[in-house]
Design a protein around this motif. Structure first.
Motif, PDB file in Angstrom:
ATOM      1  N   LYS A   3       0.739  -1.202  -0.079  1.00 15.00           N
ATOM      2  CA  LYS A   3      -0.141  -0.116   0.171  1.00 15.00           C
ATOM      3  C   LYS A   3       0.827   1.333   0.025  1.00 15.00           C
ATOM      4  CE  LYS A   3      -4.228  -1.529   2.693  1.00 15.00           C
ATOM      5  NZ  LYS A   3      -4.877  -1.444   3.816  1.00 15.00           N
ATOM      6  N   LEU A   4       2.039   1.228   0.704  1.00 16.17           N
ATOM      7  CA  LEU A   4       2.743   2.291   0.781  1.00 16.17           C
ATOM      8  C   LEU A   4       3.162   3.211  -0.586  1.00 16.17           C
ATOM      9  CD1 LEU A   4       3.831   3.928   3.298  1.00 16.17           C
ATOM     10  CD2 LEU A   4       5.887   2.660   3.122  1.00 16.17           C
ATOM     11  N   GLU A   5       3.425   2.356  -1.532  1.00 14.07           N
ATOM     12  CA  GLU A   5       4.002   2.993  -2.636  1.00 14.07           C
ATOM     13  C   GLU A   5       2.913   3.690  -3.468  1.00 14.07           C
ATOM     14  OE1 GLU A   5       6.037   2.064  -6.985  1.00 14.07           O
ATOM     15  OE2 GLU A   5       5.915   0.336  -5.257  1.00 14.07           O
ATOM     16  N   ILE A   6       1.487   2.611  -3.409  1.00 13.37           N
ATOM     17  CA  ILE A   6       0.274   3.340  -3.913  1.00 13.37           C
ATOM     18  C   ILE A   6      -0.153   4.696  -3.271  1.00 13.37           C
ATOM     19  CG2 ILE A   6      -2.023   2.988  -4.388  1.00 13.37           C
ATOM     20  CD1 ILE A   6      -0.328   1.146  -6.120  1.00 13.37           C
ATOM     21  N   LEU A   7      -0.115   4.725  -1.892  1.00 14.00           N
ATOM     22  CA  LEU A   7      -0.347   5.978  -1.001  1.00 14.00           C
ATOM     23  C   LEU A   7       0.374   7.027  -1.329  1.00 14.00           C
ATOM     24  CD1 LEU A   7      -2.102   7.201   1.127  1.00 14.00           C
ATOM     25  CD2 LEU A   7      -0.376   6.400   2.655  1.00 14.00           C
TER      26      LEU A   7
END
Length: 916
Positions: free
Chosen positions: A750-754
């Motif tokens: 999720k971190l990269e997407i966020l």
């Protein structure tokens, strides 16, 4: 074949497939570019080979696509509904056009078809809406619709799609359940939208069977028909339309329930009666004395008399009987008692004389209730067995639960409107007029003439009404809950009534406002901002001293402080006790709730955008504080209200409860009162796990799946709570923040997407809020933002300078992102500077997320708010999303938000969450 066609025409002819509609059917027609029909060389074309040659030579489709198709004789029309496979080929053709030769384009992303219902005067307006905005379109197939020259891909709505547009109609509100039930059975994948109702799917339900005394024929045979009612729908209606799933409306909880029905109880009831008939048939030595046909049993006279006199009354409490008035010849009669009452008003109760009249005979209420419970009927002086509607008896029991004597009755003041409705006339008696005037006044709040609010702000019209409502409630020493949606200004309305109390009436006793500790300084700031003349003191912290604040108009404190200092605070007398975020007393047995109940004040108010969370027991707790005499004990409340509503969806009791509490709950939602508020758009972003995260997740899921099943087998769900909680929590963390469970070795997908979404939002001038449940997630997000040079701030439950951070985010242009825990940011904050919001991980109850989003989407917001929820596919998060919709929670005017205790999960829920 095609060459012959060309040589006859002496020129190459471009052939088009033109889309047209005829009597609800869609078809394609073969024409040239001028619109002239083209005569094909063979009519009709008899073989697939010839058809393929023509179409492939026209280069309309790939040579690898093969299909079967038949052409209409002479007309050259191909009906799509008869040849749906052709549509897949036409989608790829540049020669596929509308009737006016405009190129048809395809929108492949699936769109929703919504059945939208709106109140229109005395009718319900029903409209089919495409993609949440288009009302005019046509169906091509089960999967595709066309609007203008664009074709949209939709979820398959089923074989009846040609009739779907007939749903654009008007219906009587009384017919809504039947209409929605039939629609649900005829069409698939239609989204449903009605006001602010929530849609939920329930497990299969059974219903109380009916035995209908249909008639006594000329030969005195008795006709018994078996069926059942499901809310407003009958067995015959459901059977006629072969319906297996019903749609039910719960207007109290604002829920539309979709559930499968179990009609096995009807067959069981018939079997029960047949067993009884066989017993008496043998006893009387009768042959062929009854006849069964589907759901009808016909009893010959002798058997009928025996059954009626010996067994019918025993069955009344088990089944619902209809048509008993036809049994007069058997000395059985349905009666409608008449309630006669003469009551006077005491402090909390109406007291006096009340009795029932049945066929001219007088009975005490307690006697009737007692006899009905014992025999299910009442014997009149002429020997007639009088049958009384079971619902009527249950209502009497609820209303007169405080009555101990058969002569003197005692009923709650809050039941006055229900009692007068039951009687059908105004109750006579000294003092009752006073109570009647109070209830009547609640209907005339709008015209109430009171002093203007003495605050440094111009109240909106709905806030002015709220101030008047609070005035009326407090002046009559009643308790009320201001349950406005978040962001509508509950604080300013409350300050208005406090200003009236102390600046206009000059009262001297202090008022106590109790709140979560995170809101104390926000309240202090708001009071000083809107009414400088009110004195305010804070009673909170390690060095608190009540003597220092007791002379202030308003004392601010916390729920924890009240719990700890209950002995000191119960010695004080307050003008008002006001609970902010009143859901903190939802548990009637908690120490906080018990402490709050003991405070001394004639005027009590509650403030909450979510007055009840998860169940009706919390409603009881709220009103036990506001109006202690309204419901009596918790056991009575459960027996008379909670169980019939939550287990049986009893519509009559729902309506009664609404009438009882609605005068004392004032709730407005944003879309009702803030017409100028911009849109809020919510989207779900699904994220695929990376391989290390997937491996870690599956290892722990398999471990917990085996462990929990073992614990459930050995100890049951009650003693397995700690293991279930541990499993659910760890899997949620791995799905969202695997770094915390892998010493930082596994990175969240999720971190990269966020971060990419935040970078784009900041680049385009937006401010961003991020809500998460885990401190580790906050640390990881902050670290990533720092590496990209994004100015940000963060907040957790341990943060002390909350208001300072809020002010910085609201006013400082350079501060672009605010990251906080869902719990910390869910209440008491105004963050309208943001218009992009990310829910990093889901919470059990969606309304907890809504609370967080509404920190930005509230009064003062002038831009469209986009709220994104990040869900990791193939994990517990995706299943939580599903459970949010399926769990039976009360909503909106009574129900709302926060956590769902593990105890509310069933074993099937746990299997669903932990299984593959």
């Amino acid at each position: 074949m095609y060459d012959k066609f060309i040589s006859k025409s002496e020129e190459r002819v471009e052939v088009y497939f033109k889309l047209r509609f005829y009597e609800k059917k869609s078809y394609i027609e073969v024409v040239d570019k001028k619109g002239n029909e083209i005569s094909l060389p063979i009519t009709p074309i008899q073989t697939d080979k010839n058809t393929l040659e023509i179409i492939s030579n026209l280069n309309l489709i790939s040579e690898h696509n093969f299909f079967n198709i038949s052409w209409e004789n002479e007309s050259n029309l191909i009906y799509l509904e008869e040849n749906p496979h052709l549509f897949e080929l036409l989608r790829k053709s540049k020669y596929f056009v509308t009737e006016d030769f405009k190129q048809i384009s395809i929108r492949e992303n699936k769109r929703k078809i919504t059945l939208k219902l709106e109140k229109s005067k005395e009718k319900i307006e029903v409209k089919l809406i495409l993609d949440a905005k288009y009302e005019i379109f046509e169906f091509l197939t089960e999967n595709y619709v066309i609007r203008k020259n664009k074709i949209y891909h939709i979820d398959d709505i089923g074989e009846n799609y040609l009739s779907a547009l007939e749903l654009n109609t008007q219906i009587d509100p009384k017919e809504m359940e039947r209409f929605l039930t039939i629609t649900n059975s005829y069409f698939d994948n239609l989204s449903l939208e009605y006001e602010d109702y929530r849609i939920e799917k329930l497990n299969k339900r059974s219903f109380v069977p009916q035995i209908i005394i249909e008639k006594i024929s000329k030969d005195r045979s008795l006709y018994l028909k078996f069926g059942f009612e499901i809310s407003t729908m009958t067995y015959n209606m459901l059977k006629q339309d072969d319906i297996k799933t019903v749609v039910l409306l719960n207007s109290l909880e604002k829920i539309i329930s979709i559930c499968d029905i179990d009609i096995s109880t009807m067959s069981e009831s018939m079997e029960d009666v047949i067993k009884i008939l066989v017993k008496y048939q043998r006893k009387l030595k009768l042959k062929e004395s009854y006849y069964v046909e589907e759901n009808l049993i016909i009893l010959h006279e002798k058997l009928a008399k025996e059954f009626i006199s010996k067994e019918l009354l025993n069955l009344v409490s088990k089944y619902k009987f209809i048509g008993t008035e036809k049994l007069k010849t058997y000395k059985i009669k349905t009666v409608q008692p008449k309630l006669i009452a003469k009551l006077s008003h005491s402090i909390d109760f109406l007291e006096g004389d009340a009795h029932l009249e049945i066929e001219g005979e007088k009975f005490s209420i307690l006697d009737i209730i007692s006899k009905y419970k014992k025999d299910s009927y009442v014997v009149l002086s002429d020997g007639t067995n009088a049958l009384i509607n079971k619902k009527y008896i249950e209502k009497l029991e609820r209303l007169f639960k405080n009555t101990k004597s058969s002569k003197d009755v005692k009923v709650s003041f809050f039941d006055l409107p229900i009692i007068e409705e039951l009687i059908g006339e105004k109750i006579s008696g000294d003092g009752v007029a006073y109570g009647r005037e109070i209830f009547q006044g609640l209907n005339e709040i709008e015209t109430l003439d009171i002093p203007n609010a003495m605050v440094d702000a111009t109240l909106r019209s709905y806030q002015e009404y709220g101030y008047k409502w609070l005035y009326y409630i407090t002046e009559n020493k009643l308790g009320g809950c201001l349950a406005d949606d978040m962001g509508l200004g509950k604080t300013i309305q409350t300050i208005s009534i406090l200003a009236y109390t102390y600046l206009h009436k000059n009262l001297t006793k202090p008022s106590l406002i109790i709140m979560p500790k995170s809101l104390v300084f926000n309240w202090e700031s708001e009071i000083k901002k809107f009414c400088k003349d009110l004195t305010v003191g804070i009673y909170y912290g390690n060095n608190r001293d009540f003597n220092e604040v007791k002379d202030c108009n308003i004392i601010l404190t916390t729920y924890g402080t009240v719990r700890n200092d209950v002995k000191l605070l119960t010695k004080e007398k307050f003008e008002m006790v006001i609970l902010d975020e009143s859901q903190n007393i939802k548990n009637i047995t908690s120490q906080i709730t018990k402490a709050v109940m003991l405070l001394n004040s004639e005027k009590r108010l509650a403030l909450s955008g979510t007055p009840v969370e998860n169940n009706l027991g919390e409603l009881y707790s709220l009103f036990r504080f506001l109006n202690p005499q309204m419901f009596g004990g918790i056991e009575d409340f459960n027996n008379y209200y909670a169980n019939p509503i939550q287990k049986d969806n009893d519509l009559e009791i729902i309506e009664e409860l609404k009438k009882k509490i609605y005068p004392f709950i004032l709730r407005r939602i944003k879309k009702q009162v803030l017409k100028d508020l911009p849109d809020k758009i919510e989207k779900t972003l699904y994220v695929e796990m990376n391989e290390p995260q997937r491996k870690l997740y599956e290892e722990r899921r398999n471990f917990y799946y085996t462990l929990i099943n073992q614990k459930l087998t050995e100890h049951g769900i009650g003693k397995s709570q700690i293991f279930i909680l541990q499993a659910l929590n760890e899997l949620r963390q791995i799905a969202s923040c695997p770094e915390s469970k892998s010493d930082g070795l596994v990175r969240s997908a999720k971190l990269e997407i966020l971060v990419n979404n935040i970078l784009e939002a900041v680049k385009n001038g937006h401010k961003v809020l991020v809500f998460t449940n885990y401190i580790n997630s906050i640390d990881n997000i902050c670290e990533e933002l720092a590496s990209h040079g994004i100015n940000h701030i963060s907040m957790t439950g341990a943060t002390k300078n909350r208001q300072e951070l809020v002010e910085k985010f609201q006013t400082a242009k350079e501060c672009k992102v605010f990251i906080m825990t869902l719990k910390t940011g869910g209440v008491g904050l105004n963050l309208t500077a943001a218009d992009k919001i990310f829910i990093y991980d889901p919470w059990w109850n969606k309304t907890a997320e809504d609370q967080a989003v509404d920190r930005s989407y509230r009064m003062g917001q002038d831009r469209t708010v986009f709220a994104y929820k990040l869900i990791t596919k193939g994990t517990i998060e995706e299943k939580m999303l599903s459970l949010q919709m399926e769990k039976n929670k009360l909503f909106n005017s009574l129900i709302t938000t926060d956590t769902v205790a593990v105890k509310s999960l069933s074993e099937s829920d746990i299997e669903y969450m932990l299984g593959v």
